[in-house]
Structure formats: C-alpha cells, structure tokens
Design an enzyme around this catalytic site. Sequence first.
Site, PDB file in Angstrom:
ATOM      1  N   HIS A 152     -13.772  -2.163  -7.001  1.00 52.64           N
ATOM      2  CA  HIS A 152     -15.072  -1.471  -7.068  1.00 52.64           C
ATOM      3  C   HIS A 152     -14.934   0.049  -6.990  1.00 52.64           C
ATOM      4  O   HIS A 152     -15.896   0.767  -7.280  1.00 52.64           O
ATOM      5  CB  HIS A 152     -16.035  -2.002  -5.998  1.00 52.64           C
ATOM      6  CG  HIS A 152     -15.709  -1.586  -4.592  1.00 52.64           C
ATOM      7  ND1 HIS A 152     -16.620  -1.697  -3.566  1.00 52.64           N
ATOM      8  CD2 HIS A 152     -14.588  -1.067  -4.033  1.00 52.64           C
ATOM      9  CE1 HIS A 152     -16.084  -1.255  -2.441  1.00 52.64           C
ATOM     10  NE2 HIS A 152     -14.851  -0.865  -2.709  1.00 52.64           N
ATOM     11  N   ASP A 176       0.856  -1.183   0.000  1.00 57.80           N
ATOM     12  CA  ASP A 176       0.000   0.000   0.000  1.00 57.80           C
ATOM     13  C   ASP A 176       0.891   1.232   0.000  1.00 57.80           C
ATOM     14  O   ASP A 176       2.125   1.114  -0.011  1.00 57.80           O
ATOM     15  CB  ASP A 176      -0.939   0.011   1.225  1.00 57.80           C
ATOM     16  CG  ASP A 176      -2.304   0.613   0.909  1.00 57.80           C
ATOM     17  OD1 ASP A 176      -2.347   1.663   0.224  1.00 57.80           O
ATOM     18  OD2 ASP A 176      -3.326   0.051   1.325  1.00 57.80           O
ATOM     19  N   GLY A 216       4.030   1.151  -2.349  1.00 59.08           N
ATOM     20  CA  GLY A 216       3.824   1.183  -3.780  1.00 59.08           C
ATOM     21  C   GLY A 216       2.447   1.678  -4.154  1.00 59.08           C
ATOM     22  O   GLY A 216       1.608   1.966  -3.300  1.00 59.08           O
ATOM     23  N   ASP A 217       2.229   1.779  -5.453  1.00 58.17           N
ATOM     24  CA  ASP A 217       0.975   2.238  -6.037  1.00 58.17           C
ATOM     25  C   ASP A 217       0.544   1.194  -7.056  1.00 58.17           C
ATOM     26  O   ASP A 217       1.255   0.924  -8.024  1.00 58.17           O
ATOM     27  CB  ASP A 217       1.199   3.597  -6.711  1.00 58.17           C
ATOM     28  CG  ASP A 217      -0.052   4.172  -7.351  1.00 58.17           C
ATOM     29  OD1 ASP A 217      -1.018   3.422  -7.593  1.00 58.17           O
ATOM     30  OD2 ASP A 217      -0.063   5.384  -7.635  1.00 58.17           O
TER      31      ASP A 217
END
Length: 344
Positions: free
Chosen positions: A254, A210, A235-236
């Site tokens: 979602h 994350d 991280g992304d």
Amino acid sequence: MTERAGDAGSAERRVPGIRLLDEVLGYVVPAALRAVASCRVADHLAGGPLTAPELAAASGLDADALHRVLRLLATRGVFTEDPQGRFALTEEGRSLCGGEGGSLRDAVLMLTDPAFWDPAARLDHCLRTGESVFPEVFGRPFFDHFAKDPATAAVFHDGMAAMSSVEDGPIADAYDFPATGTVVDIGGGRGGFLAAALRRAPGLTGVLHDRGHVLAGHRLAGEAALTGRWRTEKGDFFHAVPTGDLLVLKRILHDWQDDQCVRVLSHCRRALAPGGRVLIVDAVVRSDGRPHQAKDLDLLMMASLVGRERTREEFRTLFAAAGLRLNRVVDTPTVLSVVEAVAA
C-alpha cells in the site's frame, strides 16, 4: 457549540448540515488523543480513577486543560467520568498505557505525527495534481525524509511495531499456515508477524527480511519457542527477496505505486518455492459504500506516500502482471485481510 449530531434529544441533529459540521470538528479528537499519549496520561490512571486535579498533580499538567481534554475523550469511550468527577480508563483507554504487549501509544503518536498530519491538511493538492503533497511539505519523498531524519524514522518504526502488537496474533490465527516450510517476512520490521506465524505452526522456520538498520531493532530473540527457527537477512525488496514457501508482505504494497508493486511481486514470483504462496496482508477496500478503515488509510497513502489501499480486483491485476494468480482473500478480525496469490 451545539450538541453532537448523534446525541439523543438533540434537536440540532435534524437540521441539514449539522452532521457535516460535526464531521469537520472530528480532527479535534485525534489531536486530543495525541496530547494524552504524548503526556502519558493513561499511565497515571492505570492504578485507578482520579479527579482532574489529582491527575494533574501526578502528571505535572494543568488541571483545567486536562479536565477539558478528558471530558471530550470520555464521550469517545477512551475514559469514563463518574458523578464525582473522577476519570478512569476504559479497555480502549488502557491501550494508551506505555509498554509492550498491546500498547497503542506509539501508534497514536505515529498516526498523528506531522509526517501524516500535515499532508492530510493539504489533500486539495492531491485533488488538483493527483500526486502526494509530502515532498512539497517536507522537501523530499516520504522514505527519503525518514532517511534524513532519524527521530521521525524512530516514530514510524515504533508506531508500526505498536500497531502490529495488537493485530499480528488475530491475523495469524485467521490464516491456516502449513505444518512445515519457510516463511519469509519481507520488509518485516521488528518481526512481530513472523513471530506470530511461527508460534502457531511449530514446524515452520522463518526469515526476517529488511534493511540492516531496521533489523537491528528486531524482537525475535529471547523467546524459547522460537529458538533456532529464524534468521535475519538484510536486503531491499526492490532488488531481490529470499526464497521461501510463504512470502509475506504486510503493510508494504500500500506504500507504493502499481509499477513498483509489480516489481516487488515479480521478485516474489522468482523466489517462490514450488507450490508456495505469496501473502499480501493489507486493508482491502470494499465497494459496498459502508465505512471501512481502508478508505481512511487510503487517503493517508494519497497525501503522504505514493501508494493506495486496493480492491480485490486491483490486487488481481497486480498479481497477473507479476506472473501470479489471486487464489483467495482471507478476512481477519482486524482491518487487514490476507490476500493469497499462487504461481500463475
């Protein structure tokens, strides 16, 4: 006011339109839940039943207003009211008590926060434009707003952790984890689901992935059974994800549009170890016409974010575009299912 449309003995329930009016007034219930959660009313009832005046004295609230709010929530199974006017917690109401380990107080505060509540009142904008109303209400997109407002971001992360505290265990129990391998919880927040997975399969190791400011609040440390079996990685997921045997995206896809989801899933496909699996843990929309929380959540996504809850076939389409194949859908005792994909 008339009796509720479903109350036994109510003649009004047979009058066309009465049930519709009952539904329209339904927003008062989450407002009442937010009020008692904000004022920590359940904590004061944890020791046993109290009358409204006794509870008001203990909590510093107005006795008459408190009685009226509790009286409504007692009709919804959150509290009980005995003939002596004493209110007590039900099993559902006990989940509003503060603390970790099953408390839903922070989840109630998150789901009734203005970040969700205010856009939901503007769904007509979504109907007219097909777009989220969040930027019009708050001046910027959902996650950009959080980046500028740490207090709201804290409400969101605390609320998500609270929801996870009651659903992670049952979801992990419903899925047959392999005996060995590496689980990567992508966008895994505080690490609740990763911890649940590692507890159920002692041979697994895990990676909590994350953004750095989110990982700072993780809750993986201090549990003996998990010692030495996990690490964090900043991280992304729009740029890359760590390699692993099981790549988990819980309540992630979602939030995003289809093309954004395909981008994330494509990173997962590249990072997937041979024979590995991608696990999407989301609410799957059923097409049988029956009530299901996925359909409620879908409207929150419509109003506040840019994503949606998806059907089985919509997941299949996303996977195909990312080089993956839908393998199966595992239902759980929660509103969420585990949608499993493998390399195409």
